[in-house]
Design an enzyme around this catalytic site. Structure first.
Site: not given
Ligand SMILES: Cc1ncc(C[n+]2csc(CCOP(=O)(O)OP(=O)(O)O)c2C)c(N)n1
Ligand SMILES: Cc1ncc(C[n+]2csc(CCOP(=O)(O)OP(=O)(O)O)c2C)c(N)n1
Ligand SMILES: [Mg+2]
Ligand SMILES: [Mg+2]
Lengths: 337, 375, 337, 375
Positions: A60, A129
């Site tokens: 972010e 959230h």
């Molecule tokens: C600081 C933050 N930014 C955005 C999100 C929204 N979000 C939740 S899961 C996700 C994707 C995460 O992807 P990854 O790190 O590859 O983990 P995976 O879900 O593939 O295990 C996002 C963008 C969040 N939870 N926290």
């Protein structure tokens, strides 16, 4: 006029601005091909192309920093932070950079960026959230903060935010994306269709920042609210039958101080309603402003109806959420004097 | 030391972060493939800009001791980096500075009088008294707004470069960051975005060995080089002798051409030394040997360029001394002009300016508070 | 009893706690060998060793994150953020992690960390060495915020903060590190020596969090202040000769609500003084609380005397800083009713 | 593929981030120096834990469709990582999890009933209804508190490891982060601190190719590997087949021994694949081919371990099917118990618990507000 829910209205605002201004670019996590986790940027990449609406890395701070740099070059970035709870890693960029760039460079550089972010509770999103961080942004000199309560305003205010040459936080009450939720969670979900403020023009129009909307006119008490809470307030007013002026603030920076003081001087009573936890929340500033400007008109103490001073508790959502019952109590209390 | 083609990919140059690009040898000769082959005029211009920068720093440091300003920071020993880069890049390019690259402004011809007026926070302060000394901003000279907080503008450089590409312009961005500040998360986020979007940007780490009282080891220098950070992203990383005017120029040109021809970002570590204290608030004798600056193995950038010009037969000691005095006098006279306007506390910009530029248009709060102050 | 300035008192508190509790570790930028840019950790590394007091990389988020992890293991980290303006890169760690860890893990993990940071203006530090961000922390459920106004309290409160099992923000008013500055900047600088609150015991003692100090007793008006502003308030009270109750809040979370309400109910008037910009500042919360609890006792509007709603302007420091003159005006205004 | 001694320094293993450590070949044979040579019992325990994890995920995903919970996230296809690591590390070690490593809790014997009660947010929810489903916390099982925000706990792992070293304990920390989240600045800050203080920590990047709708390229995967990030800090980086139970185990043991013997941190990229949607809120068909999971070249971790056991003569299809049914029944019965306590909305923890643990002791605000709610 077409009827739109809040997501469609926001999508329409972005679509219109992409069409009108080649300097507008939209980016954020999952906003491109996918169209955003809440679908607000749905189809915009397909229609306007990869360079106008695209995905970003999950950072972010990096998203805001990139937008500021683009803004300094002359573009008008509109970025999405997937949930307002996740805006905090970008807080330093917003406060130390976006908010201060124009002032410290004496107008050589500025950040005409719009930061869209779904905020607030009511969707069983748990601690991260559901939060309402508007107060910490309202305190930052140089930032504007806008919060719509219905589809018409959402489109008109978002267009104004994009056209604004100052950095604007645009918080979208996610609970009312699809319908005007009034806090009576046990009732069946209402769609926007049929609601007067769901009639939204297809094309370009704007709603000015800093002008509150009088949602209901009354003589006995002034209610100040924004976002989802406007609908909660209406429900409580109906329930109690108290004759209230209901002001939807629409933006907390700039604030429509004239409308607020005029109303409280008329009614002599004021109840402030917000979802965020109470202590240090924006209700404190509103209460102080009203008290300073309307002291000799006040018949009873200004009340604040808010979330509790706890983190947002997943299973206790409806115990935490300041619904119509809590609001009605406060309205009855202020009427005792 | 080989000079790779500008369209290399990182695996082809994975060795470079562990070497050091130099052109000026001990005898002041320019050697090797990285010699940018600059004309004597250009070298002279660079030498003069470095000398003006140093003379100005010295003058202002003294001005602080005399209570004429609230604060000052010198760039002594690091002048080659900002001066050579300001000259090697184009007018349309933008640098995202730290507080230690004032040489850029000098080389680009920004009026010294503006600098002095800001440092004295007087009525003519170009930033209207809103910023500390050394936190300059000069858009027309390709110099972005500095702020006290570290590291947070590298991402702006990336965004600025992306916007240039979006518009189809060939302006590039150059971002500066001190080696100590590379620890900030913002540095990583900027490199990630630069990598993913192939932004036309040069990321410059000025490794002057110190971060206030902390040795570069506090940012990880004992484990690897700062140039090696680039490998982690699959970006070319160069490690350059930052006290070698020619090497700085050549590396900058190489990276700039890569960026301009859409071959993506380059990370450059400039190996240099912070010759003076961190700032006027600092006393380096508390944490490093007093003679460390003298003992610095890579020498002084001004002396090294001077010696090179002498070897080329374009220069000599006497002319150098004359130039030194000329530069000293020039700086003295300009600072006198600024002092005539006023120094800290004796003169300040019109008070209304405190309330302007918070937003493009003031809201009721600003208007009421201005009245409260009787304006 | 030895006389100490605020830096010596803070240094003594750290020294005492390093001696008493092997779980206390101190770290931050330049705090180790150098002893901190304001010398608060001077000689602590030399005396207690490299593992007890050490330098960190320049990454405020990393500093806070490291402290939280250490705290979860069982240590009591005391970290320094070199200037409060630079705490923002660590804001997400403080809000989303430190403040919420105990609640979300139902007490399995917690962050007994103390975050020391010099804050406030008056030293010609310009935009990023002068800000007062206390309000944004006061709004965060799960964080405590402490602000001392003199050497005795500084030591006693810091020891309480370190012993506290909750995360504590400990903001040090840098302008009064060396002397009790009352805002009359044209006068000669005063040292702490000779000031009653500069008498500080050598050894262990503590001042509880959440208890305000009555710095002056009066009948006509209640003044609420903290940090440097306590001294500014005193100067204005003397200047006006108005008979005021002056409460030094000492901590804004927890807040000594009993002391505040008792005083305002007695005086019927209230003036709030802080250095931070006004809008959304902590003064709003104080004003709201007083108004809610003392409404029927109030003779005149509660006033806020604060910094302006602009970024901190370097050359205009004394025009921005809410000094005794502005405070005196407000005191006289409230006395008109 | 060589197995380097645990006291290697990064320059000796600079090639490893660009290869992939595997032990199970196509025929289910364990080959190469990285084979951890585990007993059949251990392998069986691992196989069962992976199967329980998968069965539980499937059950809970359906429970969401039935409105019994607000949210769920599956770890399908990634079970080998958390299960093998939970088994390879010691009781005193602590993992700093993501929401996709529930296999750790299963392998460590955390009661499935606790998981189900939290997922249903019912009266027996071990976290008192304060957290969403899947955001577990289980200190006694070496499982740190998860939160929705990404990346921000890697620094806690580093601090926790530093505290262990400070106390003279030999407990180590293991931090998980998804490949998408490596873009967060907090990841870089954690690696910088781990490097500078030589923290006993294993940094695990679970590269499952997807971050919600974004391909791993959004975090820079098109320029280099995530294991290569380690080179930027001068740390050893391993790239490991995350669907190969034996390889995960061996790499983890290697890194753990390094950490425990004060040879510092290791970064491991586990190359795997997110077999299911991101969460119950996600519809992957919107952004990736429906058959991509089946086409995944590195296979399914459960099948691969099953085949290996069969090759070893320790296992066969029929016993495997029986185990599958046994596991299914076990999960079904436990979930039924949790349903008996109540599902979302039908049952919740005592309301007073909403007001506890904000601070160690409640202040007047909490006390007043509890009263306001009539408690
Ligand atoms: C600081 C933050 N930014 C955005 C999100 C929204 N979000 C939740 S899961 C996700 C994707 C995460 O992807 P990854 O790190 O590859 O983990 P995976 O879900 O593939 O295990 C996002 C963008 C969040 N939870 N926290
Ligand atoms: C975000 C932030 N943290 C801390 C500081 C305090 N500070 C000012 S300069 C400095 C050292 C910077 O060192 P380096 O990055 O190496 O740059 P140099 O001064 O050597 O050019 C520090 C810690 C700051 N200005 N901003
Ligand atoms: Mg440095
Ligand atoms: Mg992923």
């Amino acid at each position: 006029m077409p009827s739109m829910n809040m997501i469609q209205a926001l999508n329409s605002a972005l679509d219109v601005m992409l069409g009108r201004d080649p300097d507008v670019v939209i980016f954020g996590e999952d906003v491109g091909y996918f169209g955003g986790v809440f679908r607000v940027t749905d189809k915009l990449q397909e229609k306007h192309g990869l360079t106008r609406c695209f995905d970003t890395p999950i950072a972010e701070g990096g998203i805001v920093a990139t937008a500021i740099g683009m803004g300094a070059y002359g573009l008008r970035p509109v970025i999405e932070i997937q949930f307002a709870d996740y805006i905090l890693p970008g807080f330093d960029q917003l406060v130390s950079e976006a908010a201060r760039l124009r002032y410290r460079s004496r107008g050589q550089f500025w950040a005409p960026i719009t930061v869209r972010s779904p905020y607030g509770g009511g969707i069983f999103g748990g601690q991260t959230h559901s939060q309402s961080p508007e107060a910490i942004f309202a305190h930052v000199t140089g930032l504007k903060t806008v919060i719509p309560s219905n589809p018409y305003d959402a489109k008109g205010l978002l267009i104004s935010a994009i056209e604004c040459d100052d950095p604007v936080l645009f918080f979208e009450p996610k609970r009312i994306y699809n319908g005007p939720f009034d806090g009576r969670h046990e009732r069946q979900v209402q769609p926007w269709a049929g609601h007067p403020n769901a009639e939204v023009p297809e094309g370009y129009f704007s709603v000015p920042l800093g002008k509150a909307a009088l949602m209901r006119e009354g003589a006995e008490v002034t209610v100040l609210a924004y976002g989802t809470m406007v609908h909660v307030a209406l429900a409580a007013i109906e329930e109690t039958g108290i004759d209230a002026d209901l002001l939807d603030l629409r933006s907390i920076v700039p604030l429509d101080i004239e409308a607020i003081t005029a109303s409280v001087k008329k009614t002599g009573r004021c109840v402030i309603l917000h979802e965020a936890s109470r202590y240090g929340g924006f209700g404190g500033e509103l209460s102080a402003l009203v008290q300073e400007r309307c002291f000799f008109h006040l018949k009873s103490p200004i009340e604040r109806v808010t979330g509790w001073d706890t983190p947002y508790p997943h299973a206790f959502e409806w115990d935490y959420f300041p619904g119509p019952a809590r609001m009605a109590k406060a309205l009855r209390r202020v009427m005792e004097n | 030391m080989r000079l790779p083609p500008i369209d290399v990919v990182e695996p082809d140059v994975r060795d470079l972060p562990y070497t050091m690009i130099r052109t000026l040898d001990e005898d002041g000769q320019a050697v090797g493939k990285w010699d940018p082959k600059l004309s004597a005029d250009v070298l002279m211009k660079g030498l003069r800009a470095m000398m003006v920068t140093r003379a100005f720093d010295d003058r202002m440091f003294r001005a602080h001791r005399q209570g004429k300003t609230s604060f000052y920071m010198k760039s002594t020993g690091e002048e080659a980096i900002s001066v050579a880069q300001a000259m090697a890049l184009r007018a349309g390019d933008m640098c995202f500075p730290t507080y230690r690259v004032q040489g850029w402004l000098v080389a680009r011809g920004y009026p010294l009088l503006n600098l002095a007026n800001q440092i004295f926070s007087n009525a003519e302060d170009p930033l209207a008294g809103r910023q500390m000394p050394v936190m300059y901003s000069a858009r027309d000279y390709g110099f972005y707004s500095i702020s006290g907080n570290l590291g947070s503008r590298m991402g702006h450089a990336v965004g600025w470069g992306m916007a240039s590409a979006y518009r189809g312009d060939d302006n590039i961005a150059l971002g500066y960051i001190g080696e100590g500040s590379t620890a900030e998360g913002a540095f990583h986020e900027a490199l990630t975005f630069a990598t993913v979007y192939r932004a036309p940007v040069i990321v410059c780490v000025t490794n002057n060995q110190w971060a206030i009282s902390s040795y570069s080891g506090i940012a990880g220098a004992e484990s690897t080089t700062f140039a090696a950070r680039a490998i982690g992203y699959g970006l070319p990383g160069l490690r350059v002798d930052g006290n070698d005017f020619l090497a700085v120029w050549a590396a900058t040109e190489w990276a700039a051409e890569r960026a301009r021809t859409n071959h993506g970002p380059t990370l450059i570590e400039f190996f240099t030394y912070r010759g003076a204290g961190h700032s006027t608030s600092d006393d380096p004798s508390k944490y490093r040997p007093a003679d460390e600056p003298q003992k610095w193995p890579l020498g002084d950038p001004v002396d090294r360029l001077r010696d090179h010009l002498i070897v080329l037969g374009e220069w000599d000691e006497t002319r150098h001394e004359k130039l030194k005095q000329e530069v000293f006098a020039e700086v003295r006279d300009i600072v006198k002009q600024a002092e005539a306007v006023g120094t800290l506390g004796q003169s300040k910009p019109p008070l209304e300016l405190m309330f302007e530029d918070v937003f493009k248009e003031p809201d009721w709060r600003i208007i009421e508070q201005r009245k409260e102050l009787g304006l």
